[in-house]
Design an enzyme around this catalytic site. Structure first.
Site, PDB file in Angstrom:
ATOM      1  N   TRP A 154       0.848  -1.197   0.000  1.00 41.19           N
ATOM      2  CA  TRP A 154       0.000   0.000   0.000  1.00 41.19           C
ATOM      3  C   TRP A 154       0.877   1.239   0.000  1.00 41.19           C
ATOM      4  CZ3 TRP A 154      -0.917  -4.204   3.290  1.00 41.19           C
ATOM      5  CH2 TRP A 154      -2.067  -4.929   3.016  1.00 41.19           C
ATOM      6  N   HIS A 168      -7.291   1.693   1.868  1.00 40.62           N
ATOM      7  CA  HIS A 168      -8.313   0.694   1.541  1.00 40.62           C
ATOM      8  C   HIS A 168      -9.531   0.903   2.438  1.00 40.62           C
ATOM      9  CE1 HIS A 168      -5.838  -2.220   4.359  1.00 40.62           C
ATOM     10  NE2 HIS A 168      -6.157  -1.084   4.954  1.00 40.62           N
ATOM     11  N   ARG A 194      -4.016   6.332  -2.858  1.00 42.29           N
ATOM     12  CA  ARG A 194      -2.661   5.783  -2.754  1.00 42.29           C
ATOM     13  C   ARG A 194      -1.668   6.670  -3.472  1.00 42.29           C
ATOM     14  NH1 ARG A 194      -3.525  -0.782  -3.279  1.00 42.29           N
ATOM     15  NH2 ARG A 194      -5.215  -0.823  -1.747  1.00 42.29           N
ATOM     16  N   GLN A 208     -13.063   1.330  -3.489  1.00 42.07           N
ATOM     17  CA  GLN A 208     -12.971  -0.050  -3.001  1.00 42.07           C
ATOM     18  C   GLN A 208     -14.277  -0.460  -2.346  1.00 42.07           C
ATOM     19  OE1 GLN A 208      -9.905  -1.301  -0.332  1.00 42.07           O
ATOM     20  NE2 GLN A 208      -8.504  -1.763  -2.009  1.00 42.07           N
ATOM     21  N   VAL A 251      -5.879 -11.416   7.265  1.00 39.03           N
ATOM     22  CA  VAL A 251      -6.735 -12.591   7.086  1.00 39.03           C
ATOM     23  C   VAL A 251      -5.885 -13.854   7.157  1.00 39.03           C
ATOM     24  CG1 VAL A 251      -8.618 -11.540   5.770  1.00 39.03           C
ATOM     25  CG2 VAL A 251      -6.573 -12.306   4.574  1.00 39.03           C
ATOM     26  N   ALA A 305     -13.567 -11.442   5.605  1.00 40.63           N
ATOM     27  CA  ALA A 305     -13.413 -10.112   5.023  1.00 40.63           C
ATOM     28  C   ALA A 305     -13.197 -10.309   3.540  1.00 40.63           C
ATOM     29  CB  ALA A 305     -12.222  -9.392   5.639  1.00 40.63           C
TER      30      ALA A 305
HETATM   31  N1  PHE Z   1      -7.852  -4.278   1.631  1.00 40.22           N
HETATM   32  C1  PHE Z   1      -7.199  -5.172   0.717  1.00 40.22           C
HETATM   33  C2  PHE Z   1      -6.450  -4.350  -0.329  1.00 40.22           C
HETATM   34  O1  PHE Z   1      -6.565  -3.160  -0.355  1.00 40.22           O
HETATM   35  C3  PHE Z   1      -8.175  -6.124   0.060  1.00 40.22           C
HETATM   36  C4  PHE Z   1      -8.763  -7.087   1.023  1.00 40.22           C
HETATM   37  C5  PHE Z   1      -9.947  -6.802   1.656  1.00 40.22           C
HETATM   38  C6  PHE Z   1      -8.156  -8.275   1.271  1.00 40.22           C
HETATM   39  C7  PHE Z   1     -10.504  -7.682   2.552  1.00 40.22           C
HETATM   40  C8  PHE Z   1      -8.673  -9.180   2.152  1.00 40.22           C
HETATM   41  C9  PHE Z   1      -9.843  -8.879   2.786  1.00 40.22           C
HETATM   42  O2  PHE Z   1      -5.715  -4.874  -1.139  1.00 40.22           O
END
Ligand code: PHE
Length: 337
Positions: A154, A168, A194, A208, A251, A305
């Site tokens: 990120w 995100h 970003r 997103q 996760v 998620a």
């Molecule tokens: N937030 C992550 C991203 O920006 C995407 C994601 C969301 C991954 C939820 C896992 C669970 O890349």
């Protein structure tokens, strides 16, 4: 000035007035409460003789009457003149009016309604989290410490005070866990930012979608069901869902969610870059530490998620070749949707 002179001046002025609206000014000037005529009336009691007071009263009221008459006449004249003007230049009252250009709904907004409808039917509630965010909700509480190498995933815009522009929508996760009691079913479709070098596939401002579901015994089966349902709704019944192992610090296990290319159905074509599949989403089961960070007991609760980039999905679905079109405000682009 005596009353006769005032009358003369008034009648001369009134005859020169050009619009009914301007007449009002003169009405006030001469006949108003503090107008010239009232000034004369207020001086009457000062006359010593009863006879003179009576005469003066009659005289002033006659002048007042004549000024009123002149005003009314001029008003009528002016109105007649403008009517005549309209009669001389006839217009067609059945002619349609000037069209006011109407905008259209932005493709991202339209898609948002669709996504919101789809998941609210499954019991998910739309939530919001700050665009200017604390490091902790965007990173730290999601298992991404300041020196964690995954921060490289990120590219982040930091503020001078250490806050950042959220990278995100996953910053809803711990915020919502802190606020709610399970079962928690929330979603967010919103802007993220970003520090990107922009090109046809990357913009500094993009959209997103995040989904968070926390309850007892939430498993990968739920994740598969939700992914499949959504991808079929977007790309049609013939698409398929594929999970690949993928790493995200918040996760465990983490997966990349792919959709079978709806154009070639897996054979490989120009649109999917000969892959046969599109990588659509990142997802997984919420890491036990993140559940703990949200104030819940990971032995009792589990969660999923799931997040995707709506811009990317729309680009595939609508054949848009440059992500920067979404934020440009170019009508030639927007009018197509
Ligand atoms: N937030 C992550 C991203 O920006 C995407 C994601 C969301 C991954 C939820 C896992 C669970 O890349």
């Amino acid at each position: 000035m005596n009353i006769a002179e005032v009358e003369k001046k008034a009648l001369a002025e009134i005859s020169k007035v050009k619009t009914p609206k301007n007449l009002d000014g003169f009405r006030i000037k001469y006949l108003g409460r503090k107008g010239e005529i009232n000034n004369f009336l207020s001086e009457i009691p000062e006359l010593p003789r009863q006879e003179d007071r009576k005469k003066a009263g009659i005289l002033i009221n006659e002048v007042k009457g004549r000024i009123e008459e002149a005003l009314a006449l001029r008003d009528k004249d002016l109105k007649n003149q403008s009517l005549k003007k309209v009669e001389k230049e006839p217009f067609d009252i059945t002619e349609p009016g000037k069209t006011v250009p109407l905008g259209s709904i932005h493709p991202i907004t339209k898609f948002r309604e669709f996504v919101r409808d789809t998941f609210s039917q499954l019991g998910f509630e739309e939530v919001y989290a700050p665009h200017i965010e604390e490091d902790s909700y965007n990173f730290g509480l999601l298992n991404i410490s300041p020196d964690h190498p995954s921060r490289d995933l990120w590219d982040t815009l930091y503020l001078e005070n250490g806050d950042l522009l959220r990278t995100h929508t996953s910053n809803i996760q711990v915020r919502e866990m802190e606020k709610r009691k399970p079962p928690i079913k929330v979603m967010s479709f919103d802007r993220c930012f970003r520090y990107e070098s922009v090109d046809p596939h990357h913009d500094h401002t993009f959209t997103q979608f995040d989904l968070l579901y926390i309850d007892k015994k939430v498993s990968m089966v739920h994740l598969k069901f939700l992914s499949d349902l959504f991808l079929k709704k977007v790309f049609g019944e013939r698409t398929k869902t594929r999970f690949r192992p993928k790493y995200y610090p918040f996760v465990e296990p983490g997966v990349g969610v792919d959709a079978l290319c709806p154009f070639c159905e897996g054979k490989g074509c120009r649109i999917c870059g000969r892959e046969g599949w599109f990588e659509i989403a990142g997802a997984g089961l919420v890491h036990p530490q993140v559940i703990k960070n949200g104030g819940l007991d990971p032995d009792e609760y589990s969660g999923l998620a799931w997040g995707f980039g709506p811009d990317r999905i729309l680009m595939i679905k609508l054949g848009i070749d440059d992500i920067r079109h979404f934020n440009k405000g170019d009508l030639r682009f927007l009018k197509q949707f």
